[in-house]
Design a protein around this motif. Structure first.
Motif, PDB file in Angstrom:
ATOM      1  N   UNK A   1       0.735  -1.243  -0.016  1.00 54.96           N
ATOM      2  CA  UNK A   1      -0.005   0.052   0.086  1.00 54.96           C
ATOM      3  C   UNK A   1       0.802   1.210  -0.006  1.00 54.96           C
ATOM      4  N   UNK A   2       0.500   2.297  -0.818  1.00 54.91           N
ATOM      5  CA  UNK A   2       1.224   3.682  -0.938  1.00 54.91           C
ATOM      6  C   UNK A   2       0.166   4.752  -0.964  1.00 54.91           C
ATOM      7  N   UNK A   3       0.864   6.023  -0.530  1.00 49.73           N
ATOM      8  CA  UNK A   3      -0.015   7.336  -0.380  1.00 49.73           C
ATOM      9  C   UNK A   3      -0.482   7.614  -1.928  1.00 49.73           C
ATOM     10  N   UNK A   4      -1.084   7.053  -2.654  1.00 48.99           N
ATOM     11  CA  UNK A   4      -1.378   7.510  -4.120  1.00 48.99           C
ATOM     12  C   UNK A   4      -2.448   8.527  -3.867  1.00 48.99           C
ATOM     13  N   UNK A   5      -2.742   9.342  -4.936  1.00 42.41           N
ATOM     14  CA  UNK A   5      -3.606  10.404  -4.944  1.00 42.41           C
ATOM     15  C   UNK A   5      -4.968   9.897  -4.859  1.00 42.41           C
ATOM     16  N   UNK A   6      -5.474   8.848  -5.378  1.00 42.74           N
ATOM     17  CA  UNK A   6      -6.867   8.329  -5.144  1.00 42.74           C
ATOM     18  C   UNK A   6      -7.196   8.139  -3.564  1.00 42.74           C
ATOM     19  N   UNK A   7      -6.265   8.133  -2.726  1.00 39.83           N
ATOM     20  CA  UNK A   7      -6.941   8.068  -1.396  1.00 39.83           C
ATOM     21  C   UNK A   7      -7.877   9.302  -1.161  1.00 39.83           C
ATOM     22  N   UNK A   8      -7.363  10.347  -2.047  1.00 37.88           N
ATOM     23  CA  UNK A   8      -8.490  11.506  -1.878  1.00 37.88           C
ATOM     24  C   UNK A   8      -9.283  11.738  -3.038  1.00 37.88           C
ATOM     25  N   UNK A   9      -8.981  11.416  -4.323  1.00 39.45           N
ATOM     26  CA  UNK A   9      -9.873  11.604  -5.420  1.00 39.45           C
ATOM     27  C   UNK A   9     -10.886  10.938  -5.592  1.00 39.45           C
ATOM     28  N   UNK A  10     -10.602   9.505  -5.408  1.00 40.07           N
ATOM     29  CA  UNK A  10     -11.569   8.484  -5.466  1.00 40.07           C
ATOM     30  C   UNK A  10     -12.751   8.604  -4.447  1.00 40.07           C
ATOM     31  N   UNK A  11     -12.661   9.196  -3.480  1.00 38.95           N
ATOM     32  CA  UNK A  11     -13.473   9.348  -2.680  1.00 38.95           C
ATOM     33  C   UNK A  11     -14.431  10.658  -3.046  1.00 38.95           C
ATOM     34  N   UNK A  12     -13.878  11.388  -3.811  1.00 41.36           N
ATOM     35  CA  UNK A  12     -14.799  12.647  -4.134  1.00 41.36           C
ATOM     36  C   UNK A  12     -15.428  12.142  -5.470  1.00 41.36           C
ATOM     37  N   UNK A  13     -15.049  11.158  -6.057  1.00 42.66           N
ATOM     38  CA  UNK A  13     -15.623  10.716  -7.415  1.00 42.66           C
ATOM     39  C   UNK A  13     -16.719   9.634  -7.001  1.00 42.66           C
ATOM     40  N   UNK A  14     -16.540   9.013  -5.934  1.00 46.12           N
ATOM     41  CA  UNK A  14     -17.299   7.801  -5.610  1.00 46.12           C
ATOM     42  C   UNK A  14     -18.101   7.846  -4.349  1.00 46.12           C
ATOM     43  N   UNK A  15     -17.610   8.587  -3.421  1.00 46.98           N
ATOM     44  CA  UNK A  15     -18.219   8.566  -2.031  1.00 46.98           C
ATOM     45  C   UNK A  15     -17.871   7.293  -1.240  1.00 46.98           C
ATOM     46  N   UNK A  16     -17.084   6.466  -1.910  1.00 44.01           N
ATOM     47  CA  UNK A  16     -16.708   5.149  -0.903  1.00 44.01           C
ATOM     48  C   UNK A  16     -15.763   5.665   0.100  1.00 44.01           C
ATOM     49  N   UNK A  17     -16.208   5.010   1.383  1.00 48.38           N
ATOM     50  CA  UNK A  17     -15.471   5.659   2.616  1.00 48.38           C
ATOM     51  C   UNK A  17     -14.129   5.138   2.912  1.00 48.38           C
ATOM     52  N   UNK A  18     -13.918   3.839   2.423  1.00 44.91           N
ATOM     53  CA  UNK A  18     -12.671   3.257   2.625  1.00 44.91           C
ATOM     54  C   UNK A  18     -12.088   2.865   1.491  1.00 44.91           C
ATOM     55  N   UNK A  19     -10.642   3.577   1.384  1.00 45.39           N
ATOM     56  CA  UNK A  19      -9.835   3.387   0.091  1.00 45.39           C
ATOM     57  C   UNK A  19      -8.205   3.215   0.421  1.00 45.39           C
ATOM     58  N   UNK A  20      -7.750   2.326  -0.428  1.00 49.06           N
ATOM     59  CA  UNK A  20      -6.238   2.186  -0.551  1.00 49.06           C
ATOM     60  C   UNK A  20      -5.948   2.122  -1.644  1.00 49.06           C
ATOM     61  N   UNK A  21      -4.532   2.219  -1.717  1.00 48.62           N
ATOM     62  CA  UNK A  21      -3.934   2.215  -3.163  1.00 48.62           C
ATOM     63  C   UNK A  21      -2.620   1.321  -3.128  1.00 48.62           C
ATOM     64  N   UNK A  22      -2.302   0.812  -4.295  1.00 47.44           N
ATOM     65  CA  UNK A  22      -1.236  -0.292  -4.094  1.00 47.44           C
ATOM     66  C   UNK A  22      -0.268  -0.130  -5.301  1.00 47.44           C
ATOM     67  N   UNK A  23       1.079  -0.643  -5.200  1.00 52.75           N
ATOM     68  CA  UNK A  23       1.958  -0.951  -6.234  1.00 52.75           C
ATOM     69  C   UNK A  23       2.563  -2.297  -6.158  1.00 52.75           C
ATOM     70  N   UNK A  24       3.041  -3.066  -7.164  1.00 52.27           N
ATOM     71  CA  UNK A  24       3.768  -4.126  -6.872  1.00 52.27           C
ATOM     72  C   UNK A  24       5.125  -4.036  -6.306  1.00 52.27           C
ATOM     73  N   UNK A  25       5.652  -4.676  -5.262  1.00 56.84           N
ATOM     74  CA  UNK A  25       6.742  -4.531  -4.480  1.00 56.84           C
ATOM     75  C   UNK A  25       7.142  -6.024  -4.109  1.00 56.84           C
ATOM     76  N   UNK A  26       8.592  -6.374  -4.201  1.00 57.39           N
ATOM     77  CA  UNK A  26       8.903  -7.691  -3.808  1.00 57.39           C
ATOM     78  C   UNK A  26       9.045  -7.608  -2.342  1.00 57.39           C
ATOM     79  N   UNK A  27       8.858  -8.673  -1.679  1.00 52.64           N
ATOM     80  CA  UNK A  27       8.457  -8.932  -0.234  1.00 52.64           C
ATOM     81  C   UNK A  27       9.794  -8.214   0.694  1.00 52.64           C
ATOM     82  N   UNK A  28      11.052  -8.192   0.084  1.00 52.16           N
ATOM     83  CA  UNK A  28      12.093  -8.007   0.828  1.00 52.16           C
ATOM     84  C   UNK A  28      12.113  -6.394   0.900  1.00 52.16           C
ATOM     85  N   UNK A  29      11.599  -5.940  -0.563  1.00 53.02           N
ATOM     86  CA  UNK A  29      11.902  -4.137  -0.223  1.00 53.02           C
ATOM     87  C   UNK A  29      10.462  -3.742   0.635  1.00 53.02           C
ATOM     88  N   UNK A  30       9.481  -4.564   0.714  1.00 50.40           N
ATOM     89  CA  UNK A  30       8.402  -4.187   1.683  1.00 50.40           C
ATOM     90  C   UNK A  30       8.944  -4.134   3.025  1.00 50.40           C
TER      91      UNK A  30
END
Length: 353
Positions: A210-239
């Protein structure tokens, strides 16, 4: 009636890509920024008008925006530059667009008082008209249409794209920060690297963070869905490594370290070339879930992240100049619908599961 529009920050990596493609499309933007030599050099090359002004003084901004109907703002870091440009646009009644992905900027644009000011001025404020956040915003709206009672929304992307100097500097600014997600309508800090899962973004299952991508803000204003998280692929060791940054946050946020890293970007980062952009599509994914546990998933393949920013921003510019839109604060999908992403060069069609 002829309408004048401006690319501010046209001398940057992405701004210059947009300017060159605009000319190919038969558009005539005014190129602007604060670096006289670079702005005039590009404007002379493309046969366009140039204006040079800083965003530090409101009077300079107002003078720079005289007789401008729309600004496509491409000069980051937007956490510093967006507010003075928005104020200038509101003062001269020019539509404001930018290509940021910064949560704080989106929240500023969508604040209730800001939306009222924009409506009164007849100005459209729309941040994120590039890769940040057109594709994920359109998927968010598509998922809302498919599952209207969704309570949880996850969005993400996978790409081998290179990185531009501007994006590098924005990422460096965020090194001292945590991740973010939206919980019950409230943006909440979360330890970076604490949350992971397996996601198939479109080319097979991958470990994701999970990363702090802009949709944490914008997707709420677009959809009204109250719980939102955003993701990118990342190897386990980098996490695991990302979690360890918690102890280094004060150091990474210090002015001396920030300054040194920004200088390194100026010396070392140039951004992906045309061949790299052509050979690096992006894979966009979204998942919605309702209170009963029902889920819907949408995926789409798009052009490279920088090419999509070029195509997406120019599509929004052209549409806004050709139609009448009431003033206010918008996301790309609330302006032009979920199909906007499917209509951009290099995009496929939504895959729904």
């Amino acid at each position: 009636m002829k309408q004048n529009w401006m690319i501010y920050g046209a001398n940057g990596y992405t701004g210059a890509l947009i300017a060159r493609t605009a000319v190919v499309q038969g558009l005539k933007p005014i190129l602007a920024g604060r670096r006289h030599e670079e702005i005039h050099s590009l404007a002379n090359e493309l046969g366009l008008e140039a204006r040079v002004f800083s965003l530090d003084e409101p009077n300079q901004v107002l003078t720079g925006l005289r007789e401008i109907d729309l600004v496509l703002h491409c000069a980051g870091p937007f956490s510093i530059t967006s507010a003075p440009m928005i104020e200038g646009c509101l003062a001269v009644s020019a539509h404001y667009l930018d290509i940021t992905g910064e949560i704080g900027v989106f929240e500023h644009v969508h604040a209730a008082e800001q939306a009222k000011r924009a409506a009164k001025a007849g100005v459209v404020l729309c941040s994120g008209v590039g890769f940040d956040v057109i594709p994920t915003d359109c998927i968010a709206l598509k998922l809302k249409e498919l599952l209207p009672n969704a309570t949880h929304l996850s969005l993400g992307f996978d790409s081998d794209s290179g990185i531009s100097p501007g994006t590098s500097k924005t990422m460096i600014q965020g090194l001292g920060a945590s991740s973010s997600e939206r919980r019950e309508g409230i943006i909440t800090e979360v330890q970076l690297g604490k949350t992971k899962r397996i996601i198939d973004f479109g080319r097979g299952p991958k470990t994701a963070m999970a990363i702090p991508w802009g949709d944490v803000s914008t997707a709420f204003h677009t959809t009204g869905i109250p719980n939102i998280n955003t993701w990118i692929p990342m190897p386990a060791y980098k996490i695991v490594g990302a979690r360890s940054l918690k102890w280094l946050r004060p150091l990474l946020a210090s002015s001396s370290i920030q300054h040194a890293l920004q200088k390194w970007v100026d010396r070392s980062v140039s951004g992906p070339d045309e061949l790299a952009r052509k050979n690096s599509p992006a894979y966009i994914w979204g998942e919605a879930r309702n209170a009963d546990g029902e889920t819907r998933t949408v995926r789409i393949q798009t052009a490279n992240v920088y090419s999509l920013t070029v195509f997406g921003s120019l599509a929004v510019v052209s549409r806004l100049l050709d139609m009448k839109v009431s003033g206010g604060s918008y996301t790309p999908a609330t302006l032009f619908g979920a199909k906007l992403i499917e209509e951009l060069p290099g995009s496929g069609k939504f895959q729904i599961f």
